[in-house]
Motif scaffolding. Structure first.
Motif, PDB file in Angstrom:
ATOM      1  N   ARG A  22       0.815  -1.217   0.000  1.00 10.50           N
ATOM      2  CA  ARG A  22       0.000   0.000   0.000  1.00 10.50           C
ATOM      3  C   ARG A  22       0.842   1.258   0.000  1.00 10.50           C
ATOM      4  NH1 ARG A  22      -3.283   0.085   5.529  1.00 10.50           N
ATOM      5  NH2 ARG A  22      -3.811   2.176   4.835  1.00 10.50           N
ATOM      6  N   GLY A  25       1.544   2.833  -3.877  1.00 15.75           N
ATOM      7  CA  GLY A  25       0.541   3.249  -4.855  1.00 15.75           C
ATOM      8  C   GLY A  25       0.315   4.745  -4.889  1.00 15.75           C
ATOM      9  N   VAL A  26       0.003   5.256  -6.066  1.00 10.24           N
ATOM     10  CA  VAL A  26      -0.377   6.648  -6.206  1.00 10.24           C
ATOM     11  C   VAL A  26      -1.874   6.742  -5.984  1.00 10.24           C
ATOM     12  CG1 VAL A  26      -0.502   8.613  -7.766  1.00 10.24           C
ATOM     13  CG2 VAL A  26       1.468   7.067  -7.858  1.00 10.24           C
ATOM     14  N   ARG A  27      -2.320   7.627  -5.097  1.00  7.89           N
ATOM     15  CA  ARG A  27      -3.730   7.659  -4.772  1.00  7.89           C
ATOM     16  C   ARG A  27      -4.239   9.087  -4.764  1.00  7.89           C
ATOM     17  NH1 ARG A  27      -4.778   9.805  -0.083  1.00  7.89           N
ATOM     18  NH2 ARG A  27      -3.065  10.160   1.354  1.00  7.89           N
ATOM     19  N   ASP A 127      -1.226  -5.565  -5.495  1.00  6.36           N
ATOM     20  CA  ASP A 127      -0.349  -4.613  -6.178  1.00  6.36           C
ATOM     21  C   ASP A 127      -1.100  -3.916  -7.295  1.00  6.36           C
ATOM     22  OD1 ASP A 127       1.944  -3.241  -6.742  1.00  6.36           O
ATOM     23  OD2 ASP A 127       2.746  -4.776  -8.088  1.00  6.36           O
ATOM     24  N   SER A 128      -1.918  -4.672  -8.035  1.00  8.51           N
ATOM     25  CA  SER A 128      -2.705  -4.089  -9.124  1.00  8.51           C
ATOM     26  C   SER A 128      -3.717  -3.085  -8.578  1.00  8.51           C
ATOM     27  CB  SER A 128      -3.421  -5.192  -9.894  1.00  8.51           C
ATOM     28  OG  SER A 128      -4.276  -4.650 -10.879  1.00  8.51           O
ATOM     29  N   SER A 130      -3.508  -1.435  -5.823  1.00  6.05           N
ATOM     30  CA  SER A 130      -2.775  -0.284  -5.298  1.00  6.05           C
ATOM     31  C   SER A 130      -2.425   0.705  -6.399  1.00  6.05           C
ATOM     32  CB  SER A 130      -1.496  -0.763  -4.602  1.00  6.05           C
ATOM     33  OG  SER A 130      -0.739   0.323  -4.126  1.00  6.05           O
ATOM     34  N   LYS A 131      -2.051   0.181  -7.567  1.00  6.17           N
ATOM     35  CA  LYS A 131      -1.683   1.054  -8.676  1.00  6.17           C
ATOM     36  C   LYS A 131      -2.906   1.706  -9.315  1.00  6.17           C
ATOM     37  CE  LYS A 131       2.547  -1.490  -9.836  1.00  6.17           C
ATOM     38  NZ  LYS A 131       3.214  -2.362 -10.829  1.00  6.17           N
ATOM     39  N   GLU A 132      -4.018   0.968  -9.377  1.00  9.85           N
ATOM     40  CA  GLU A 132      -5.214   1.490 -10.043  1.00  9.85           C
ATOM     41  C   GLU A 132      -5.971   2.493  -9.180  1.00  9.85           C
ATOM     42  OE1 GLU A 132      -7.614  -1.778 -11.186  1.00  9.85           O
ATOM     43  OE2 GLU A 132      -6.141  -2.632 -12.566  1.00  9.85           O
ATOM     44  N   GLY A 134      -5.242   2.861  -5.299  1.00  8.18           N
ATOM     45  CA  GLY A 134      -4.481   3.339  -4.150  1.00  8.18           C
ATOM     46  C   GLY A 134      -5.220   3.025  -2.863  1.00  8.18           C
TER      47      GLY A 134
END
Length: 533
Positions: A22, A25-27, A127-128, A130-132, A134
């Motif tokens: 976590r 990720g960009v959120r 991970d996916s 987190s990237k999509e 966040g």
């Protein structure tokens, strides 16, 4: 390994993976917009499904391991029942099985333990996500807690009612447990809201003591943690004696509890810098009362407000007259009902979804914007190039009589947990942005959603509150005919209690209105002098 221990280990691995992933990720910010919170709801659903799959796969593996271990156990019991190990291993089939197990079976068992494919699959899913989308962090949690505290402050809600799922007299199936209340209390303490923190800690204590699902032997350690924070909150509120009593209760049951260090801190710290309960600003009383849907009694002004149909404003409304509700005269504030259809509102949302929503800021010098808690929402801007926005612009021109040339793009905003905008004017008065041609002469606010509870628009100096009504338009002038600012138009967006508030704002500037709304020969700003703070 027991089933319970395995499940605990598996969940620990899940949480460890979340903590590892976590952080990268960009959120976007979530709590300030219900629309953004919907992304979190979908994220949690996908995370739940991934976790179920992970635990199911791990359980299948552990069943295979258990079966293998039980088989070995039977072999060794057989060997021990014989007189000696030589006799057991002297049997050619026993010897074969032992060698085969060490050559193949243990190796086959070791590989999935080391590789742990279910964990790697789970890691890829998280991970996916987190990237999509966040994951929210501590600042998000604190933002949500601030929202709850804001609702309490403005609407006089109590912690026991909220914890029991009672909001404004209505029961919702959303009861909190003691851990929820404890976390709110801790976060409020960290935010310096010591009065409110103590209220939630007391509720956590009540719920914990009454919890039938927890063993009595497990409760003291959690009660001690609650008392520790309650002691600190009391100390910060200038009650050192009460703080000392709470710490003594903790140490009586757990002499080695970390509270013994807090006790030394309380004994030696100077109270001179302890928290003082801040006074509410002068406007807060009117603001809170109006947000609750209550007005001050008023003497008759001699002019009555009315509702009427207006088909003469513009030829466009000849066959479908405007449904006008006057809510205030001088300054005029009118609500136009049924202006937008559901299809038009959906088209606005479709256009907004193509833009990036960002946290709303407060205008400063030269048009700069600063993010502060007096305004909690997210927004985006829509120009007037699309068919739907051309239609919206035409409506505003026909109703207001103004020229929309130079107007700002439509601001579409969505309010999240306790979302609000404290009292403010829409005009700049000084330090206009360089691209403005005149100040904001009028505001056209479209309600793009109904709100189940809260979220009123209130005019704190005019004793006016307006509940959001989907499809309606509220319009008023921010400037006198002399182009002096009208401070009577200070208004606010009350915190949303339950639901999602969506609005669209269009601000028209005075620079193009010379022939649409001519100035008077004398200033009329004297009318508003009595309303200045």
């Amino acid at each position: 390994m027991s089933h319970r221990v395995w499940c605990c280990l598996s969940l620990w691995l899940v949480l460890a993976l979340l903590l590892i992933i976590r952080g990268g990720g960009v959120r976007a910010e979530f709590y300030s917009s219900v629309d953004s919170m919907q992304d979190l709801g979908q994220l949690e659903l996908e995370l739940l499904n991934a976790t179920r799959s992970y635990l199911k796969a791990q359980q299948q593996q552990i069943n295979l391991y258990r079966k293998f271990v039980e088989q070995l156990k039977r072999e060794h019991v057989m060997a021990m029942d014989l007189i000696d190990l030589d006799e057991y291993l002297g049997h050619p089939l026993h010897a074969f099985r032992l060698i085969k197990r060490l050559v193949y079976d243990w190796d086959a068992l070791h590989a999935p333990v080391v590789e742990n494919k279910p964990r790697e699959d789970y890691r890829q899913v998280v991970d996916s996500l987190s990237k999509e989308v966040g994951f929210p962090d501590l600042s998000e949690l604190q933002g949500a807690v601030k929202g709850l505290a804001r609702l309490q402050r403005v609407y006089n809600f109590t912690a026991p009612d909220l914890a029991d799922g009672i909001i404004n007299g209505f029961f919702y199936d959303s009861e909190m447990d003691w851990r929820d209340c404890y976390e709110i209390g801790v976060q409020l303490f960290d935010l310096g809201e010591h009065h409110r923190s103590l209220e939630w800690l007391q509720e956590a204590f009540r719920l914990l003591r009454a919890n039938p699902e927890m063993k009595e032997a497990e409760k003291p350690q959690f009660i001690a943690d609650i008392r520790e924070y309650a002691a600190l909150a009391n100390f910060e509120l200038g009650k050192p004696t009460r703080a000392g009593t709470l710490l003594e209760k903790v140490l009586q049951t757990e002499p080695t509890h970390p509270a013994r260090h807090i006790q030394k801190y309380v004994d030696y710290r100077d109270l001179a810098g302890s928290n003082k309960h801040e006074k509410e600003p002068s406007w807060f009383g009117n603001y809170s009362r109006l947000c609750q849907g209550r007005r001050l009694p008023e003497k008759g002004s001699g002019t009555s407000l009315r509702c009427f149909l207006d088909g003469k404003r513009h030829a466009y409304f000849t066959l479908a007259p405007l449904q006008v509700e006057q809510v205030h005269l001088d300054p005029d504030i009118d609500v136009y009902h049924g202006i937008l259809t559901l299809d038009q509102i959906d088209s606005i949302f479709e256009a907004a979804d193509k833009q990036e929503m960002t946290r709303s800021g407060v205008a400063g010098d030269g048009g700069t914007r600063t993010v502060v808690d007096l305004r909690v929402s997210q927004q985006t801007w829509l120009d007037y190039e699309s068919p739907i926005m051309k239609s919206i612009a035409r409506l505003v021109v026909f109703i207001s009589g103004f020229d929309i040339a130079g107007a700002e793009a439509m601001q579409v905003a969505n309010y999240g947990v306790g979302g609000q905008y404290e009292p403010h004017p829409d005009y700049f008065e000084v330090n206009l942005p360089s691209d403005f041609k005149g100040d904001r002469i009028s505001t056209s606010m479209f309600y793009l959603s109904d709100v189940e509870q809260g979220g009123y628009t209130v005019f704190t100096k005019l004793n006016v509150f307006l509940p959001p009504i989907k499809g309606a338009l509220v319009m008023w002038h921010n400037l006198h005919r002399s182009l002096d600012v009208d401070p009577r138009t200070h208004h606010a967006g009350c915190p949303v209690i339950v639901g999602s508030k969506r609005i669209g704002n269009i601000w028209i500037h005075s620079g193009h209105q010379e022939f649409r709304r001519p100035c008077n020969l004398t200033s009329d700003s004297f009318k508003s002098v009595a309303y200045r703070e």
